[in-house]
Design a protein around this motif. Structure first.
Motif, PDB file in Angstrom:
ATOM      1  N   GLY A  71      12.187  22.128 -15.421  1.00 16.58           N
ATOM      2  CA  GLY A  71      11.473  20.862 -15.308  1.00 16.58           C
ATOM      3  C   GLY A  71      11.964  20.036 -14.137  1.00 16.58           C
ATOM      4  N   GLN A  72      13.269  20.090 -13.876  1.00 13.38           N
ATOM      5  CA  GLN A  72      13.838  19.331 -12.763  1.00 13.38           C
ATOM      6  C   GLN A  72      13.289  19.779 -11.419  1.00 13.38           C
ATOM      7  OE1 GLN A  72      18.129  19.691 -14.265  1.00 13.38           O
ATOM      8  NE2 GLN A  72      18.149  17.949 -12.867  1.00 13.38           N
ATOM      9  N   HIS A  73      12.866  21.017 -11.326  1.00 14.15           N
ATOM     10  CA  HIS A  73      12.396  21.553 -10.049  1.00 14.15           C
ATOM     11  C   HIS A  73      10.875  21.704  -9.999  1.00 14.15           C
ATOM     12  CE1 HIS A  73      16.540  22.185  -9.017  1.00 14.15           C
ATOM     13  NE2 HIS A  73      16.721  22.817 -10.161  1.00 14.15           N
ATOM     14  N   ALA A  74      10.185  21.128 -10.983  1.00 17.19           N
ATOM     15  CA  ALA A  74       8.744  21.342 -11.095  1.00 17.19           C
ATOM     16  C   ALA A  74       7.904  20.371 -10.260  1.00 17.19           C
ATOM     17  CB  ALA A  74       8.324  21.251 -12.563  1.00 17.19           C
ATOM     18  N   VAL A  75       8.513  19.318  -9.754  1.00 13.25           N
ATOM     19  CA  VAL A  75       7.742  18.321  -8.997  1.00 13.25           C
ATOM     20  C   VAL A  75       8.143  18.412  -7.526  1.00 13.25           C
ATOM     21  CG1 VAL A  75       7.070  15.894  -8.841  1.00 13.25           C
ATOM     22  CG2 VAL A  75       7.800  16.835 -11.044  1.00 13.25           C
ATOM     23  N   THR A  76       7.168  18.660  -6.691  1.00 11.94           N
ATOM     24  CA  THR A  76       7.434  18.792  -5.259  1.00 11.94           C
ATOM     25  C   THR A  76       7.577  17.416  -4.604  1.00 11.94           C
ATOM     26  OG1 THR A  76       5.098  18.731  -4.652  1.00 11.94           O
ATOM     27  CG2 THR A  76       6.046  20.911  -5.166  1.00 11.94           C
ATOM     28  N   ASP A  77       8.163  17.410  -3.440  1.00  9.32           N
ATOM     29  CA  ASP A  77       8.280  16.160  -2.682  1.00  9.32           C
ATOM     30  C   ASP A  77       6.894  15.593  -2.370  1.00  9.32           C
ATOM     31  OD1 ASP A  77      10.151  14.294  -1.400  1.00  9.32           O
ATOM     32  OD2 ASP A  77       9.104  14.888   0.437  1.00  9.32           O
ATOM     33  N   ARG A  78       5.959  16.466  -2.085  1.00  7.30           N
ATOM     34  CA  ARG A  78       4.578  16.034  -1.816  1.00  7.30           C
ATOM     35  C   ARG A  78       4.001  15.302  -3.029  1.00  7.30           C
ATOM     36  NH1 ARG A  78      -0.783  19.565  -1.296  1.00  7.30           N
ATOM     37  NH2 ARG A  78      -2.076  18.021  -0.282  1.00  7.30           N
ATOM     38  N   SER A  79       4.248  15.832  -4.223  1.00 11.84           N
ATOM     39  CA  SER A  79       3.766  15.182  -5.446  1.00 11.84           C
ATOM     40  C   SER A  79       4.409  13.810  -5.632  1.00 11.84           C
ATOM     41  CB  SER A  79       4.052  16.053  -6.666  1.00 11.84           C
ATOM     42  OG  SER A  79       3.274  17.218  -6.631  1.00 11.84           O
ATOM     43  N   TRP A  80       5.725  13.724  -5.372  1.00 11.70           N
ATOM     44  CA  TRP A  80       6.406  12.435  -5.494  1.00 11.70           C
ATOM     45  C   TRP A  80       5.813  11.417  -4.526  1.00 11.70           C
ATOM     46  CZ3 TRP A  80       8.653  11.052  -9.616  1.00 11.70           C
ATOM     47  CH2 TRP A  80       9.431  11.919 -10.381  1.00 11.70           C
ATOM     48  N   ARG A  81       5.455  11.857  -3.332  1.00 13.74           N
ATOM     49  CA  ARG A  81       4.853  10.939  -2.358  1.00 13.74           C
ATOM     50  C   ARG A  81       3.486  10.432  -2.846  1.00 13.74           C
ATOM     51  NH1 ARG A  81       7.864  10.578   2.071  1.00 13.74           N
ATOM     52  NH2 ARG A  81       9.297  12.284   2.522  1.00 13.74           N
ATOM     53  N   ARG A  82       2.726  11.310  -3.476  1.00 12.02           N
ATOM     54  CA  ARG A  82       1.428  10.895  -4.043  1.00 12.02           C
ATOM     55  C   ARG A  82       1.655   9.888  -5.172  1.00 12.02           C
ATOM     56  NH1 ARG A  82      -3.226  14.013  -3.032  1.00 12.02           N
ATOM     57  NH2 ARG A  82      -3.990  13.420  -5.077  1.00 12.02           N
ATOM     58  N   ILE A  83       2.656  10.146  -5.993  1.00 17.52           N
ATOM     59  CA  ILE A  83       2.998   9.227  -7.074  1.00 17.52           C
ATOM     60  C   ILE A  83       3.400   7.873  -6.484  1.00 17.52           C
ATOM     61  CG2 ILE A  83       4.701   8.772  -8.900  1.00 17.52           C
ATOM     62  CD1 ILE A  83       4.658  11.912  -9.353  1.00 17.52           C
ATOM     63  N   ALA A  84       4.194   7.905  -5.425  1.00 18.71           N
ATOM     64  CA  ALA A  84       4.651   6.658  -4.784  1.00 18.71           C
ATOM     65  C   ALA A  84       3.472   5.866  -4.223  1.00 18.71           C
ATOM     66  CB  ALA A  84       5.665   6.974  -3.683  1.00 18.71           C
ATOM     67  N   ARG A  85       2.525   6.545  -3.578  1.00 19.35           N
ATOM     68  CA  ARG A  85       1.341   5.849  -3.053  1.00 19.35           C
ATOM     69  C   ARG A  85       0.539   5.219  -4.194  1.00 19.35           C
ATOM     70  NH1 ARG A  85       1.055  10.325   0.423  1.00 19.35           N
ATOM     71  NH2 ARG A  85      -0.566  11.294  -0.833  1.00 19.35           N
ATOM     72  N   THR A  86       0.396   5.949  -5.268  1.00 24.33           N
ATOM     73  CA  THR A  86      -0.336   5.442  -6.422  1.00 24.33           C
ATOM     74  C   THR A  86       0.396   4.250  -7.036  1.00 24.33           C
ATOM     75  OG1 THR A  86      -1.198   7.661  -6.800  1.00 24.33           O
ATOM     76  CG2 THR A  86      -1.405   6.100  -8.611  1.00 24.33           C
ATOM     77  N   ALA A  87       1.718   4.343  -7.115  1.00 23.67           N
ATOM     78  CA  ALA A  87       2.522   3.233  -7.662  1.00 23.67           C
ATOM     79  C   ALA A  87       2.365   1.979  -6.803  1.00 23.67           C
ATOM     80  CB  ALA A  87       3.990   3.648  -7.745  1.00 23.67           C
ATOM     81  N   GLU A  88       2.363   2.143  -5.495  1.00 24.00           N
ATOM     82  CA  GLU A  88       2.201   0.994  -4.599  1.00 24.00           C
ATOM     83  C   GLU A  88       0.850   0.314  -4.832  1.00 24.00           C
ATOM     84  OE1 GLU A  88       2.959   2.107  -0.535  1.00 24.00           O
ATOM     85  OE2 GLU A  88       4.885   2.993  -1.076  1.00 24.00           O
ATOM     86  N   ILE A  89      -0.196   1.108  -4.971  1.00 22.11           N
ATOM     87  CA  ILE A  89      -1.527   0.541  -5.219  1.00 22.11           C
ATOM     88  C   ILE A  89      -1.546  -0.159  -6.576  1.00 22.11           C
ATOM     89  CG2 ILE A  89      -3.962   1.103  -5.615  1.00 22.11           C
ATOM     90  CD1 ILE A  89      -3.518   3.461  -3.589  1.00 22.11           C
ATOM     91  N   TRP A  90      -0.996   0.494  -7.592  1.00 23.16           N
ATOM     92  CA  TRP A  90      -0.982  -0.092  -8.937  1.00 23.16           C
ATOM     93  C   TRP A  90      -0.233  -1.426  -8.927  1.00 23.16           C
ATOM     94  CZ3 TRP A  90       2.378  -1.486 -12.866  1.00 23.16           C
ATOM     95  CH2 TRP A  90       1.811  -1.617 -14.141  1.00 23.16           C
TER      96      TRP A  90
END
Length: 124
Positions: A71-90
């Motif tokens: 699970g610790q290795h299941a999220v890519t850096d690209r995915s985290w960046r998408r999450i970060a962009r979404t968090a900023e908008i939210w």
């Protein structure tokens, strides 16, 4: 026939993911978090859980895997960046949380183990 198998497989993953997110939410509430939102979807990406504890907003990615380590290795850096962009908008749409700190957490669900919450797991 292949399409049917794909659909069934996709449905199983969806069900597994929803169960993991429900378990993660319950675990977080026991730890004192207030769940603000589930499965926030925007054009920029998706956030599994948004939770608040005190003056902190946590954007939490939930992963159900066979082990905590997987699970610790299941999220890519690209995915985290998408999450970060979404968090900023939210956050830009939530002025009442403007004074809150925020972070990106990972919560892993694995069989025969307590959920593992990795706080501040990723940074931009």
């Amino acid at each position: 026939m292949k399409t049917r198998n794909k659909d069934t497989s996709r449905q199983k993953r969806e069900t597994k993911g929803r169960r993991a997110e429900l378990l993660a939410s319950l675990f977080l509430m026991i730890k004192g978090y207030q769940i603000l939102a589930h499965r926030v979807r925007m054009h920029s990406g998706e956030i599994d859980i948004i939770a608040k504890k005190g003056a902190l907003i946590a954007f939490i990615e939930v992963k159900a895997r066979k082990s905590i380590e997987r699970g610790q290795h299941a999220v890519t850096d690209r995915s985290w960046r998408r999450i970060a962009r979404t968090a900023e908008i939210w956050m830009s749409h939530k002025p009442n949380f403007s004074k809150c700190d925020w972070r990106y957490d990972l919560l892993v669900i694995a069989p025969f183990a307590l959920p593992k919450h990795f706080q501040d797991y990723w940074r931009l």
